[in-house]
Design an enzyme around this catalytic site. Structure first.
Site, PDB file in Angstrom:
ATOM      1  N   TYR A   1      -6.244 -21.367   5.697  1.00  0.00           N
ATOM      2  CA  TYR A   1      -7.245 -22.404   5.462  1.00  0.00           C
ATOM      3  C   TYR A   1      -6.668 -23.590   4.693  1.00  0.00           C
ATOM      4  O   TYR A   1      -7.138 -24.707   4.851  1.00  0.00           O
ATOM      5  CB  TYR A   1      -8.428 -21.829   4.667  1.00  0.00           C
ATOM      6  CG  TYR A   1      -9.435 -21.121   5.528  1.00  0.00           C
ATOM      7  CD1 TYR A   1      -9.085 -19.989   6.241  1.00  0.00           C
ATOM      8  CD2 TYR A   1     -10.747 -21.571   5.615  1.00  0.00           C
ATOM      9  CE1 TYR A   1     -10.016 -19.327   7.025  1.00  0.00           C
ATOM     10  CE2 TYR A   1     -11.683 -20.923   6.384  1.00  0.00           C
ATOM     11  CZ  TYR A   1     -11.316 -19.803   7.098  1.00  0.00           C
ATOM     12  OH  TYR A   1     -12.236 -19.155   7.875  1.00  0.00           O
TER      13      TYR A   1
ATOM     14  N   LYS B   1      -1.123  -7.639   8.085  1.00  0.00           N
ATOM     15  CA  LYS B   1      -0.464  -7.569   9.390  1.00  0.00           C
ATOM     16  C   LYS B   1       1.034  -7.507   9.082  1.00  0.00           C
ATOM     17  O   LYS B   1       1.830  -8.367   9.489  1.00  0.00           O
ATOM     18  CB  LYS B   1      -0.855  -8.803  10.231  1.00  0.00           C
ATOM     19  CG  LYS B   1      -0.363  -8.779  11.655  1.00  0.00           C
ATOM     20  CD  LYS B   1      -1.091  -7.791  12.559  1.00  0.00           C
ATOM     21  CE  LYS B   1      -0.478  -7.786  13.950  1.00  0.00           C
ATOM     22  NZ  LYS B   1      -1.014  -6.703  14.811  1.00  0.00           N
TER      23      LYS B   1
ATOM     24  N   ASP C   1      -5.702  -5.411  12.933  1.00  0.00           N
ATOM     25  CA  ASP C   1      -6.257  -5.048  14.254  1.00  0.00           C
ATOM     26  C   ASP C   1      -6.854  -3.642  14.223  1.00  0.00           C
ATOM     27  O   ASP C   1      -7.932  -3.387  14.769  1.00  0.00           O
ATOM     28  CB  ASP C   1      -5.209  -5.212  15.377  1.00  0.00           C
ATOM     29  CG  ASP C   1      -3.846  -4.634  15.037  1.00  0.00           C
ATOM     30  OD1 ASP C   1      -3.640  -4.207  13.885  1.00  0.00           O
ATOM     31  OD2 ASP C   1      -2.980  -4.604  15.932  1.00  0.00           O
TER      32      ASP C   1
ATOM     33  N   ASP D   1     -12.435 -13.656   7.033  1.00  0.00           N
ATOM     34  CA  ASP D   1     -13.440 -14.441   7.752  1.00  0.00           C
ATOM     35  C   ASP D   1     -13.864 -13.703   9.017  1.00  0.00           C
ATOM     36  O   ASP D   1     -15.049 -13.528   9.301  1.00  0.00           O
ATOM     37  CB  ASP D   1     -12.858 -15.814   8.102  1.00  0.00           C
ATOM     38  CG  ASP D   1     -13.847 -16.664   8.877  1.00  0.00           C
ATOM     39  OD1 ASP D   1     -15.029 -16.709   8.464  1.00  0.00           O
ATOM     40  OD2 ASP D   1     -13.462 -17.266   9.896  1.00  0.00           O
TER      41      ASP D   1
ATOM     42  N   ASP E   1     -17.596 -11.251   9.864  1.00  0.00           N
ATOM     43  CA  ASP E   1     -18.568 -11.478  10.941  1.00  0.00           C
ATOM     44  C   ASP E   1     -18.752 -10.187  11.736  1.00  0.00           C
ATOM     45  O   ASP E   1     -19.868  -9.825  12.114  1.00  0.00           O
ATOM     46  CB  ASP E   1     -18.103 -12.599  11.891  1.00  0.00           C
ATOM     47  CG  ASP E   1     -18.685 -13.954  11.509  1.00  0.00           C
ATOM     48  OD1 ASP E   1     -18.948 -14.161  10.305  1.00  0.00           O
ATOM     49  OD2 ASP E   1     -18.880 -14.805  12.402  1.00  0.00           O
TER      50      ASP E   1
HETATM   51  C1  IPM Z   1     -17.574 -18.363   6.230  1.00  0.00           C
HETATM   52  C2  IPM Z   1     -17.644 -19.516   7.199  1.00  0.00           C
HETATM   53  C3  IPM Z   1     -16.746 -20.611   6.663  1.00  0.00           C
HETATM   54  C4  IPM Z   1     -15.341 -20.088   6.667  1.00  0.00           C
HETATM   55  C5  IPM Z   1     -16.845 -21.955   7.397  1.00  0.00           C
HETATM   56  C6  IPM Z   1     -18.261 -22.474   7.475  1.00  0.00           C
HETATM   57  C7  IPM Z   1     -15.947 -22.981   6.772  1.00  0.00           C
HETATM   58  O1  IPM Z   1     -17.294 -19.101   8.469  1.00  0.00           O
HETATM   59  O2  IPM Z   1     -17.896 -18.574   5.042  1.00  0.00           O
HETATM   60  O3  IPM Z   1     -17.203 -17.268   6.635  1.00  0.00           O
HETATM   61  O4  IPM Z   1     -14.650 -20.118   7.708  1.00  0.00           O
HETATM   62  O5  IPM Z   1     -14.873 -19.645   5.617  1.00  0.00           O
HETATM   63 MG    MG Z   2     -16.996 -17.003   8.635  1.00  0.00          MG
END
Ligand code: IPM
Ligand code: MG
Length: 363
Positions: free
Chosen positions: A141, A191, A223, A247, A251
């Site tokens: 990032y 990794k 993975d 990240d 999700d």
């Molecule tokens: C998260 C989001 C953020 C990230 C975005 C909105 C910048 O996906 O907080 O997970 O990638 O960190």
């Molecule tokens: Mg995210």
């Protein structure tokens, strides 16, 4: 006690869920005799529209002066042009970096009354109670060089995955400390078969583990971790990993509880200790969900659970945090659901109604 909260509603559904977070905090104030003041600031797309930058200086200052930051969400199609110089997400990244919020905590807990509202089999997700500790101010990032350029043979682009020993050590410590106070299992995800930064990460994890003989350390390739998370998620206790892996994995992990609308997060500037006060920013992980905005339908529980995390980690109010969590589980037990977790036979409610139901049970 009196607390100053920097409130950054942001874009999309951000303002709607932020309002419910405020509602619940005010209920906490009434019941436990605290006073919360809210200093509102712009961030993300709305800040680009109003100030020409995603993170106005004034917003950063408000956050620095506050006891904790409560954030809705940033982003939306209006600002999504890949050629744009400034993006709403830059505001969030600037805030994370500017406030030194290196430790992102994302707890994933499956509540028994929601076992049937996910796409996974109830037997797979029963008992899931894990927390992902994501490094938040390093890695891909932020690493430099990060750019796109033109060459004679076409366009090229580069991102950089860089970590220092200090950065790795402080985030691993957060993982070890949390594990120590939970089920004492830490999965360090990397990794290391491919990435040099991961090999450094793994060495430091091994070195640090000598200071935590009570915690069982396991190394897992990212993975394999992605696979395990849907195969045997209940095996996990604490997962610690670098920014981009975290990240993606969070999700994925959010689907274990059926909806992103259920998951809170804390971004901290230090090693958290329950009942002590570590500065932090609190936000739901669902993002701005622009297509759902303005309809009073989104689930405010992720935001309300973020408020509970704020009470626990930044304000030192552990009992109050417990009261909010209990109110959420009582409302769910009583059959109230927003659209994202709706099941047959339950009572569907909107964003404000869900906030009211929870606030009433808090205060
Ligand atoms: C998260 C989001 C953020 C990230 C975005 C909105 C910048 O996906 O907080 O997970 O990638 O960190
Ligand atoms: Mg995210």
């Amino acid at each position: 006690m009196k607390f100053d909260i920097a409130l950054l509603p942001g874009d999309g559904v951000g303002p709607e869920v932020a309002a419910e977070g405020v509602k619940v905090l005010e209920a906490v104030g009434r019941r436990f005799g605290h006073e919360f003041t809210f200093d509102e600031g712009d961030i993300g797309g709305i800040a680009i529209d109003r100030h020409g930058v995603a993170l106005p200086e004034e917003t950063l200052k408000k956050c620095e002066k506050s006891d904790a930051v409560l954030l809705g969400a940033v982003g939306g199609p209006k600002w999504d042009d890949p050629r744009a110089k400034m993006r709403p997400e830059d505001g969030l990244l600037g805030l994370r970096k500017g406030l030194r919020l290196f430790a992102n905590l994302r707890p994933v807990k499956v509540l028994p009354m929601l076992l049937d509202s996910t796409t996974l089999k109830p037997d797979t997700i029963r008992g899931v109670d894990l927390i992902v500790v994501r490094e938040l101010t390093g890695g891909l990032y932020f690493g430099k060089p990060k750019k796109q350029w033109q060459t004679a043979r076409g366009r090229k682009a580069v991102d950089t995955l860089a970590y220092s020993e200090k950065e790795i050590e402080r985030i691993l410590k957060v993982g070890f400390e949390l594990a120590r106070n939970r089920r004492k299992k830490l999965a360090s995800v990397d990794k290391a078969n491919i990435l040099e930064s991961s090999r450094l990460w793994r060495q430091i994890a091994i070195e640090l583990s000598a200071q935590y003989p009570d915690v069982e350390l396991q190394h897992m390739l990212v993975d394999a971790c992605a696979m395990r998370l849907i195969q045997r998620p209940a095996d996990f206790d604490v997962i610690v990993t670098e920014n981009m892996f975290g990240d993606i994995l969070t999700d994925e992990a959010s689907m274990l509880v059926g909806s992103m609308g259920m998951l809170p997060s804390a971004s901290l500037a230090g090693v958290p200790k329950e009942g002590e006060r570590t500065f932090g920013l609190y936000e739901p992980i669902h993002g701005s969900a622009p297509r759902r905005a303005g309809q009073n339908i989104v689930n405010p529980i992720a935001m309300i659970m973020s408020v509970a995390m704020m009470l626990r980690y930044s304000l030192g109010l552990v009992k109050e945090a417990g009261a909010v969590e209990k109110a959420v589980s009582d409302v769910l037990d009583q059959g109230y659901r927003t659209y994202d977790i709706m099941e047959q036979g339950k009572k569907q409610v909107g964003t404000r109604e869900m906030g009211d139901l929870i606030a009433t049970r808090v205060g």
